[in-house]
Design a protein around this motif. Structure first.
Motif, PDB file in Angstrom:
ATOM      1  N   ASP A 138      11.645  11.400   4.137  1.00  0.00           N
ATOM      2  CA  ASP A 138      11.865  12.093   5.409  1.00  0.00           C
ATOM      3  C   ASP A 138      10.972  13.312   5.572  1.00  0.00           C
ATOM      4  OD1 ASP A 138      13.048  13.798   3.594  1.00  0.00           O
ATOM      5  OD2 ASP A 138      15.052  13.673   4.445  1.00  0.00           O
ATOM      6  N   ASP A 139      10.281  13.718   4.492  1.00  0.00           N
ATOM      7  CA  ASP A 139       9.354  14.846   4.594  1.00  0.00           C
ATOM      8  C   ASP A 139       7.897  14.391   4.516  1.00  0.00           C
ATOM      9  OD1 ASP A 139       9.318  14.081   1.937  1.00  0.00           O
ATOM     10  OD2 ASP A 139       9.275  16.127   1.156  1.00  0.00           O
ATOM     11  N   ALA A 140       7.659  13.102   4.748  1.00  0.00           N
ATOM     12  CA  ALA A 140       6.291  12.589   4.671  1.00  0.00           C
ATOM     13  C   ALA A 140       5.414  13.262   5.713  1.00  0.00           C
ATOM     14  CB  ALA A 140       6.292  11.077   4.883  1.00  0.00           C
ATOM     15  N   PRO A 141       4.246  13.775   5.316  1.00  0.00           N
ATOM     16  CA  PRO A 141       3.343  14.390   6.298  1.00  0.00           C
ATOM     17  C   PRO A 141       2.797  13.353   7.257  1.00  0.00           C
ATOM     18  CG  PRO A 141       2.274  14.218   4.175  1.00  0.00           C
ATOM     19  CD  PRO A 141       3.698  13.810   3.957  1.00  0.00           C
ATOM     20  N   ASP A 142       2.266  13.808   8.378  1.00  0.00           N
ATOM     21  CA  ASP A 142       1.694  12.911   9.369  1.00  0.00           C
ATOM     22  C   ASP A 142       0.610  12.042   8.723  1.00  0.00           C
ATOM     23  OD1 ASP A 142       1.242  12.051  12.218  1.00  0.00           O
ATOM     24  OD2 ASP A 142      -0.729  12.889  11.772  1.00  0.00           O
ATOM     25  N   ALA A 143       0.642  10.761   9.048  1.00  0.00           N
ATOM     26  CA  ALA A 143      -0.276   9.827   8.394  1.00  0.00           C
ATOM     27  C   ALA A 143      -1.716  10.014   8.844  1.00  0.00           C
ATOM     28  CB  ALA A 143       0.159   8.394   8.660  1.00  0.00           C
ATOM     29  N   GLY A 144      -1.922  10.565  10.043  1.00  0.00           N
ATOM     30  CA  GLY A 144      -3.280  10.733  10.541  1.00  0.00           C
ATOM     31  C   GLY A 144      -3.992   9.399  10.592  1.00  0.00           C
ATOM     32  N   TYR A 145      -5.176   9.351   9.985  1.00  0.00           N
ATOM     33  CA  TYR A 145      -5.988   8.142   9.987  1.00  0.00           C
ATOM     34  C   TYR A 145      -5.826   7.341   8.688  1.00  0.00           C
ATOM     35  CZ  TYR A 145      -8.771  11.891   7.941  1.00  0.00           C
ATOM     36  OH  TYR A 145      -9.180  12.966   7.213  1.00  0.00           O
ATOM     37  N   ALA A 146      -4.858   7.694   7.858  1.00  0.00           N
ATOM     38  CA  ALA A 146      -4.768   7.126   6.514  1.00  0.00           C
ATOM     39  C   ALA A 146      -4.732   5.616   6.498  1.00  0.00           C
ATOM     40  CB  ALA A 146      -3.532   7.683   5.800  1.00  0.00           C
ATOM     41  N   TRP A 147      -4.027   5.018   7.473  1.00  0.00           N
ATOM     42  CA  TRP A 147      -3.830   3.570   7.446  1.00  0.00           C
ATOM     43  C   TRP A 147      -4.928   2.810   8.193  1.00  0.00           C
ATOM     44  CZ3 TRP A 147      -0.448   2.318   3.938  1.00  0.00           C
ATOM     45  CH2 TRP A 147       0.615   3.174   3.657  1.00  0.00           C
ATOM     46  N   ASN A 148      -5.880   3.525   8.804  1.00  0.00           N
ATOM     47  CA  ASN A 148      -6.908   2.859   9.589  1.00  0.00           C
ATOM     48  C   ASN A 148      -8.013   2.285   8.721  1.00  0.00           C
ATOM     49  OD1 ASN A 148      -5.578   3.593  11.947  1.00  0.00           O
ATOM     50  ND2 ASN A 148      -6.634   5.568  12.047  1.00  0.00           N
ATOM     51  N   GLN A 205       0.862  -1.185   0.000  1.00  0.00           N
ATOM     52  CA  GLN A 205       0.000   0.000   0.000  1.00  0.00           C
ATOM     53  C   GLN A 205       0.892   1.227   0.000  1.00  0.00           C
ATOM     54  OE1 GLN A 205      -2.259  -1.210   3.646  1.00  0.00           O
ATOM     55  NE2 GLN A 205      -4.049  -0.697   2.414  1.00  0.00           N
ATOM     56  N   TRP A 206       0.488   2.234  -0.753  1.00  0.00           N
ATOM     57  CA  TRP A 206       1.277   3.463  -0.775  1.00  0.00           C
ATOM     58  C   TRP A 206       0.377   4.674  -0.556  1.00  0.00           C
ATOM     59  CZ3 TRP A 206       1.455  -0.275  -4.652  1.00  0.00           C
ATOM     60  CH2 TRP A 206       0.693  -0.033  -5.800  1.00  0.00           C
ATOM     61  N   ARG A 207       0.898   5.577   0.267  1.00  0.00           N
ATOM     62  CA  ARG A 207       0.129   6.758   0.703  1.00  0.00           C
ATOM     63  C   ARG A 207       0.489   7.956  -0.148  1.00  0.00           C
ATOM     64  NH1 ARG A 207       1.123  10.538   5.223  1.00  0.00           N
ATOM     65  NH2 ARG A 207       2.913   9.273   5.836  1.00  0.00           N
ATOM     66  N   HIS A 208      -0.552   8.599  -0.677  1.00  0.00           N
ATOM     67  CA  HIS A 208      -0.368   9.812  -1.457  1.00  0.00           C
ATOM     68  C   HIS A 208      -0.262  11.014  -0.529  1.00  0.00           C
ATOM     69  CE1 HIS A 208      -1.447   7.877  -5.357  1.00  0.00           C
ATOM     70  NE2 HIS A 208      -2.132   7.087  -4.557  1.00  0.00           N
ATOM     71  N   ARG A 209       0.516  11.982  -0.934  1.00  0.00           N
ATOM     72  CA  ARG A 209       0.641  13.204  -0.138  1.00  0.00           C
ATOM     73  C   ARG A 209      -0.717  13.895  -0.051  1.00  0.00           C
ATOM     74  NH1 ARG A 209       5.955  14.437   0.764  1.00  0.00           N
ATOM     75  NH2 ARG A 209       7.434  13.249  -0.511  1.00  0.00           N
ATOM     76  N   GLY A 210      -0.948  14.592   1.064  1.00  0.00           N
ATOM     77  CA  GLY A 210      -2.256  15.155   1.332  1.00  0.00           C
ATOM     78  C   GLY A 210      -2.764  16.100   0.272  1.00  0.00           C
ATOM     79  N   ASP A 211      -1.886  16.960  -0.265  1.00  0.00           N
ATOM     80  CA  ASP A 211      -2.349  17.926  -1.255  1.00  0.00           C
ATOM     81  C   ASP A 211      -2.788  17.230  -2.533  1.00  0.00           C
ATOM     82  OD1 ASP A 211       0.215  17.104  -1.745  1.00  0.00           O
ATOM     83  OD2 ASP A 211       0.964  19.064  -2.371  1.00  0.00           O
ATOM     84  N   ASP A 212      -2.132  16.105  -2.880  1.00  0.00           N
ATOM     85  CA  ASP A 212      -2.530  15.356  -4.061  1.00  0.00           C
ATOM     86  C   ASP A 212      -3.846  14.632  -3.827  1.00  0.00           C
ATOM     87  OD1 ASP A 212      -0.103  16.091  -5.291  1.00  0.00           O
ATOM     88  OD2 ASP A 212       0.926  14.428  -4.308  1.00  0.00           O
TER      89      ASP A 212
END
Length: 306
Positions: free
Chosen positions: A296-306, A191-198
């Protein structure tokens, strides 16, 4: 001691939707599995049974069907965002929506040559593909906060050489023999997380979610094939690193990779040598390697992985 209601959500799990698009005699199909989960002002329904703030799970199912007809189904991330935003923006009591989608692939059955084609000159016959399952999980908040996690599962890969395993801890219970040439096989869940603005824009930054998926998948495959592996952990890291280098809108990759063990069969009782030619493929027990690779500049994941 007080007893209080904790975090909660509810929804409709695994709504199967098959969307057929007809272009004359040529058809296209999209086969997806949609799960939605909603949360918000739900204290009353739990504490007193008051359903005034509950959007029925059956309605969530029907919305998926209706939106498939009304808007079509292109990239699963876009369809998930469409549903999540609708549930939250249309219902004041619903503050957060989570939509998860799996996509199953179908290949077109090639048209044969010859006089006995019947209807085969019309492109509407398919065979279920043996490929991996494409996945996504979307979260959307009442305040507009959005996260998109794309991915895949059941991607089975194997290197018949180019893998070693030695130099590990050996104690009184160790029976595994070191090797400088082994089969390395695994079933990748990534699984890969997209940056928040995207994510909030509904696109994947430098292109569509479809292009992002295709290139991330290829990066995983290339890294697996190119890496001379001293451990599955090393291969996992290289696969994640390759995805992050290939797609700048992705900030974190998480993977689970079972080691699909292949043990060399002892053929000496039959008077035969076995120079890494015949193996026993064991299905269990298996080693399970899990890990994440992130910028190293990844934004906080928040609830993304839940």
């Amino acid at each position: 001691m007080a007893i209080v209601l904790g975090p909660n959500r509810y929804g409709k799990a695994e709504t199967r939707v098959v969307r057929v698009v007809r272009e004359g005699g040529t058809h296209h199909i999209k086969d997806i599995n949609v799960s939605s989960a909603l949360s918000g002002d739900m204290e009353a329904v739990h504490l007193t049974g008051d359903n005034a703030n509950v959007l029925p799970t059956d309605t969530q199912k029907n919305t998926a069907y209706a939106f498939a007809k009304k808007y079509g189904v292109d990239e699963i991330e876009d369809f998930a965002l469409l549903l999540a935003r609708h549930f939250v923006d249309s219902q004041p009591a619903i503050h957060h929506a989570r939509v998860e989608i799996e996509e199953y692939f179908w290949d077109r059955i090639p048209v044969a040559e010859g006089p006995d084609l019947g209807l085969r000159d019309e492109q509407h016959s398919f065979v279920r593909s043996g490929r991996e399952v494409r996945t996504c999980v979307v979260h959307y908040d009442q305040d507009g906060g959005t996260s998109v996690v794309s991915g895949l599962k059941d991607l089975v890969v194997l290197n018949s050489t180019g893998s070693e395993f030695h130099g590990y801890i050996e104690d009184e219970y160790t029976t595994l023999k070191p090797t400088s040439d082994r089969i390395l096989a695994t079933e990748v869940s990534a699984q890969w997380r997209h940056r928040g603005d995207d994510s909030s824009s509904g696109r994947s930054g430098t292109g569509s979610f479809g292009r992002s998926y295709t290139e991330a998948r290829q990066a995983l495959l290339d890294a697996f094939a190119d890496t001379h592996s001293l451990s599955l952990q090393q291969t996992l890291y290289e696969m994640g690193r390759r995805v992050l280098n290939a797609r700048k809108e992705i900030c974190e990759v998480r993977m689970a990779m079972p080691n699909k063990h292949h043990f060399l069969v002892d053929l000496e009782p039959f008077g035969m040598d076995n120079d890494n030619e015949v193996f026993f493929a064991a299905d269990r027990p298996y080693g399970l390697i899990e890990g994440s690779v992130l910028t190293d500049d990844a934004p906080d994941a928040g609830y993304a992985w839940n």
